[in-house]
Design an enzyme around this catalytic site. Structure first.
Site, PDB file in Angstrom:
ATOM      1  N   HIS A 131       0.842  -1.191   0.000  1.00 50.41           N
ATOM      2  CA  HIS A 131       0.000   0.000   0.000  1.00 50.41           C
ATOM      3  C   HIS A 131       0.880   1.245   0.000  1.00 50.41           C
ATOM      4  O   HIS A 131       2.087   1.172   0.194  1.00 50.41           O
ATOM      5  CB  HIS A 131      -0.935   0.021   1.214  1.00 50.41           C
ATOM      6  CG  HIS A 131      -2.130  -0.861   1.062  1.00 50.41           C
ATOM      7  ND1 HIS A 131      -2.118  -2.198   1.413  1.00 50.41           N
ATOM      8  CD2 HIS A 131      -3.390  -0.603   0.605  1.00 50.41           C
ATOM      9  CE1 HIS A 131      -3.309  -2.711   1.179  1.00 50.41           C
ATOM     10  NE2 HIS A 131      -4.098  -1.773   0.685  1.00 50.41           N
TER      11      HIS A 131
ATOM     12  N   LYS B  16      -0.433   4.794   4.531  1.00 50.08           N
ATOM     13  CA  LYS B  16      -1.331   3.856   5.212  1.00 50.08           C
ATOM     14  C   LYS B  16      -0.713   3.440   6.536  1.00 50.08           C
ATOM     15  O   LYS B  16       0.423   2.989   6.590  1.00 50.08           O
ATOM     16  CB  LYS B  16      -1.608   2.629   4.340  1.00 50.08           C
ATOM     17  CG  LYS B  16      -2.631   1.669   4.956  1.00 50.08           C
ATOM     18  CD  LYS B  16      -3.046   0.594   3.974  1.00 50.08           C
ATOM     19  CE  LYS B  16      -3.977  -0.439   4.613  1.00 50.08           C
ATOM     20  NZ  LYS B  16      -5.236   0.158   5.102  1.00 50.08           N
TER      21      LYS B  16
END
Length: 227
Positions: A136, A140
């Site tokens: 990600h 995040k």
């Protein structure tokens, strides 16, 4: 028309706000973390569903305020599962509907079913190891992702009893990639789900809000899309 309150106004909240009209939704108000007390006191007019993409520590407090107002709630925040039992109790006591998911992509839920079936079959074969790797964007916060945890749980429930190694990468602007692998001494199998556009999550959350309108109970994406 479904009237929404958006809780959290980061990238996902802003994207949901931009796409709401495409799904027959009207944004009645936006609540940021700095003004979370508005959930209990502010007049938004008629509200059918709130969509919470805030922060994990705030989910239970947010849900308590929304349950007090009898709003149904879509929860897209991840990393709050230690409060799951308390949140389910709040929702049940208020008689509201909640749809909570770590991922609102329809494709990732089909991917989970495929991974679970593969795990069920490989569980019966000795010397096959399983792993999950997710990537990600650098901003995040939770690792592993809620989707990776969901995949591992689905594989375990399917009967894969050996350890499943889970690893994470946080770099750049990656929207989200999940890989599930099964490795034997002489061969390996890999399954991949890759998000090309974060809009898939916003579209899914808005579809979930439409589906949840008028319902009561605790739901997941499987309830919406069917198995």
């Amino acid at each position: 028309m479904t009237n929404l309150v958006l809780v959290g106004h980061g990238r996902m909240g802003q994207l949901i706000e931009r796409l709401a009209a495409e799904h027959g939704c009207r944004v009645a108000g936006v609540v940021t973390q700095a003004s979370a007390r508005d959930l209990a006191t502010r007049d938004f007019g008629p509200v059918d569903v709130a969509i919470d993409f805030s922060l994990a520590p705030a989910v239970k407090t947010n849900l308590a305020a929304m349950a007090g107002r009898k709003w149904n709630v879509v929860i897209g925040t991840t990393g709050w599962q230690n409060d799951l039992d308390a949140c389910r109790s709040l929702a049940a006591k208020a008689g509201i509907g909640v749809l909570a998911s770590a991922n609102f992509s329809i494709g990732v839920h089909i991917f989970t079913l495929i991974a679970a079936e593969a795990a069920r079959r490989f569980a019966a074969i000795p010397n096959v190891g399983a792993w999950i790797h997710e990537s990600h964007h650098a901003a995040k916060k939770d690792a592993p992702s809620g989707t990776a945890v969901m995949l591992r749980t689905a594989m375990e429930l399917a009967g894969y009893g050996r350890p499943i190694d889970v690893s994470s990468t946080r770099a750049g602007s990656i929207p989200g990639t999940h890989r599930v692998g099964f490795d034997a001494p002489t061969e390996s199998v890999s399954l991949v789900h890759e998000v090309r556009d974060r809009a898939v999550f916003a579209h899914g959350a808005l579809e979930a809000a439409q589906w949840l309108k008028g319902r009561s109970g605790w739901f997941g994406m499987d309830d919406m899309v069917g198995r």
